[in-house]
Each structure stands twice: as C-alpha cells, then as structure tokens.
Design a protein around this motif. Structure first.
Motif, mmCIF file in Angstrom:
data_model
loop_
_atom_site.group_PDB
_atom_site.id
_atom_site.type_symbol
_atom_site.label_atom_id
_atom_site.label_comp_id
_atom_site.label_asym_id
_atom_site.label_seq_id
_atom_site.Cartn_x
_atom_site.Cartn_y
_atom_site.Cartn_z
ATOM 1 N N THR A 1 0.828 -1.201 0.000
ATOM 2 C CA THR A 1 0.000 0.000 0.000
ATOM 3 C C THR A 1 0.867 1.257 0.000
ATOM 4 N N ALA A 2 0.274 2.370 -0.407
ATOM 5 C CA ALA A 2 1.015 3.609 -0.652
ATOM 6 C C ALA A 2 1.778 4.138 0.560
ATOM 7 N N TYR A 3 1.174 4.150 1.717
ATOM 8 C CA TYR A 3 1.821 4.747 2.890
ATOM 9 C C TYR A 3 2.252 3.694 3.899
ATOM 10 N N ALA A 4 2.616 2.536 3.419
ATOM 11 C CA ALA A 4 2.974 1.414 4.283
ATOM 12 C C ALA A 4 4.372 1.578 4.862
ATOM 13 N N GLY A 5 4.553 1.074 6.065
ATOM 14 C CA GLY A 5 5.864 0.881 6.651
ATOM 15 C C GLY A 5 6.615 2.109 7.118
ATOM 16 N N SER A 6 7.823 1.829 7.553
ATOM 17 C CA SER A 6 8.746 2.853 8.039
ATOM 18 C C SER A 6 10.042 2.738 7.266
ATOM 19 N N GLU A 7 10.534 3.862 6.791
ATOM 20 C CA GLU A 7 11.802 3.863 6.063
ATOM 21 C C GLU A 7 12.945 3.948 7.060
ATOM 22 N N VAL A 8 13.933 3.072 6.889
ATOM 23 C CA VAL A 8 15.109 3.057 7.756
ATOM 24 C C VAL A 8 16.360 2.980 6.887
ATOM 25 N N LYS A 9 17.470 3.438 7.445
ATOM 26 C CA LYS A 9 18.750 3.375 6.735
ATOM 27 C C LYS A 9 19.710 2.563 7.601
ATOM 28 N N VAL A 10 20.274 1.500 7.014
ATOM 29 C CA VAL A 10 21.234 0.651 7.709
ATOM 30 C C VAL A 10 22.413 0.457 6.766
ATOM 31 N N ASP A 11 23.607 0.766 7.250
ATOM 32 C CA ASP A 11 24.828 0.622 6.439
ATOM 33 C C ASP A 11 24.697 1.337 5.095
ATOM 34 N N ASP A 12 24.183 2.561 5.111
ATOM 35 C CA ASP A 12 24.027 3.403 3.918
ATOM 36 C C ASP A 12 23.076 2.828 2.872
ATOM 37 N N LYS A 13 22.203 1.918 3.249
ATOM 38 C CA LYS A 13 21.171 1.394 2.356
ATOM 39 C C LYS A 13 19.811 1.730 2.934
ATOM 40 N N ASP A 14 18.879 2.092 2.056
ATOM 41 C CA ASP A 14 17.525 2.422 2.485
ATOM 42 C C ASP A 14 16.637 1.199 2.395
ATOM 43 N N TYR A 15 15.895 0.939 3.471
ATOM 44 C CA TYR A 15 14.964 -0.178 3.539
ATOM 45 C C TYR A 15 13.594 0.347 3.949
ATOM 46 N N LEU A 16 12.583 -0.401 3.611
ATOM 47 C CA LEU A 16 11.233 -0.142 4.071
ATOM 48 C C LEU A 16 10.832 -1.344 4.910
ATOM 49 N N VAL A 17 10.535 -1.118 6.193
ATOM 50 C CA VAL A 17 10.097 -2.194 7.082
ATOM 51 C C VAL A 17 8.595 -2.048 7.228
ATOM 52 N N LEU A 18 7.876 -3.102 6.838
ATOM 53 C CA LEU A 18 6.417 -3.024 6.873
ATOM 54 C C LEU A 18 5.796 -4.304 7.374
ATOM 55 N N ALA A 19 4.568 -4.184 7.841
ATOM 56 C CA ALA A 19 3.813 -5.344 8.322
ATOM 57 C C ALA A 19 3.365 -6.158 7.113
ATOM 58 N N ILE A 20 3.307 -7.452 7.285
ATOM 59 C CA ILE A 20 2.907 -8.330 6.189
ATOM 60 C C ILE A 20 1.493 -7.988 5.691
ATOM 61 N N GLN A 21 0.657 -7.419 6.560
ATOM 62 C CA GLN A 21 -0.710 -7.031 6.160
ATOM 63 C C GLN A 21 -0.711 -5.903 5.149
ATOM 64 N N ASP A 22 0.374 -5.133 5.073
ATOM 65 C CA ASP A 22 0.461 -4.042 4.116
ATOM 66 C C ASP A 22 0.818 -4.515 2.710
ATOM 67 N N CYS A 23 1.208 -5.772 2.578
ATOM 68 C CA CYS A 23 1.483 -6.346 1.255
ATOM 69 C C CYS A 23 0.156 -6.781 0.641
ATOM 70 N N VAL A 24 -0.044 -6.423 -0.612
ATOM 71 C CA VAL A 24 -1.302 -6.779 -1.254
ATOM 72 C C VAL A 24 -1.129 -7.892 -2.278
ATOM 73 N N ALA A 25 0.098 -8.151 -2.741
ATOM 74 C CA ALA A 25 0.314 -9.220 -3.724
ATOM 75 C C ALA A 25 1.792 -9.546 -3.828
ATOM 76 N N VAL A 26 2.066 -10.765 -4.289
ATOM 77 C CA VAL A 26 3.407 -11.197 -4.634
ATOM 78 C C VAL A 26 3.429 -11.373 -6.157
ATOM 79 N N LEU A 27 4.422 -10.789 -6.810
ATOM 80 C CA LEU A 27 4.546 -10.926 -8.268
ATOM 81 C C LEU A 27 5.358 -12.169 -8.597
ATOM 82 N N ASP A 28 4.892 -12.945 -9.523
ATOM 83 C CA ASP A 28 5.609 -14.156 -9.942
ATOM 84 C C ASP A 28 6.532 -13.859 -11.106
#
Length: 99
Positions: A72-99
């Motif tokens: 979803t558009a406003y899902a999760g929290s953006e964090v930076k670890v070792d100069d890399k940007d990650y988005l940590v989000l709850a599994i409920q915020d995922c709407v699909a897995v692409l094959d």
C-alpha cells in the motif's frame, strides 16, 4: 544477495523499493518532485511471523526472501542501515506477490 544487518520482528518484512521510472512510456521525463514512490520492492528479510494464540507457535509469513511484493502507498517505516535504504512493513500491508 548480500547479508543485511536488519532482522524484522514478528510479522514484519524488510523491502528494498524498486527505482522510480525517470520517464513515461511516451518518453516524457519526470522531474524529481513529480516522481511517486514505487509501491513495489524486493523482500530482503522476513520476521518469524505472527504468534499463534493456542499453542504459542509462529505462523510463517506468506512471503520469502527474494519475492517481489506490491504494498500500500503509505505502508511501513523507512530506515537506513549501512548506507542502504529499507522499508520495514507489516505483512498485512502487502497486497500481492509478483511471480
């Protein structure tokens, strides 16, 4: 894939967002201010899952490392670890897995 120093807890996952496109299908260049944050990314870390109430075991998440997910558009929290940007989000915020 490199090992990361980020371990999501519970039913959370860590995602690296895909890059936003620089131009439209018709060739029009997007200025940085007009770019929308992508709502898809690659899963790089997965928590244990949600704890089941009856016996205390964890229910494994529906995604795994390496999956590409839509969220979803406003899902999760953006964090930076070792100069890399990650988005940590709850599994409920995922709407699909692409094959």
């Amino acid at each position: 894939m490199d090992k990361i120093r980020l371990r999501p807890l519970g039913d959370r996952i860590a995602v690296i967002r895909e890059e936003a496109p620089n131009k439209s299908a018709g060739g029009i260049l997007y200025p940085d201010a007009a770019k929308e944050a992508p709502k898809r990314g690659k899963v790089v870390a997965v928590g244990k899952g949600s704890r089941m109430k009856d016996d205390g075991r964890y229910q494994a998440p529906d995604v795994k490392i390496g999956d590409t997910v839509l969220f979803t558009a406003y899902a999760g929290s953006e964090v930076k670890v070792d100069d890399k940007d990650y988005l940590v989000l709850a599994i409920q915020d995922c709407v699909a897995v692409l094959d």
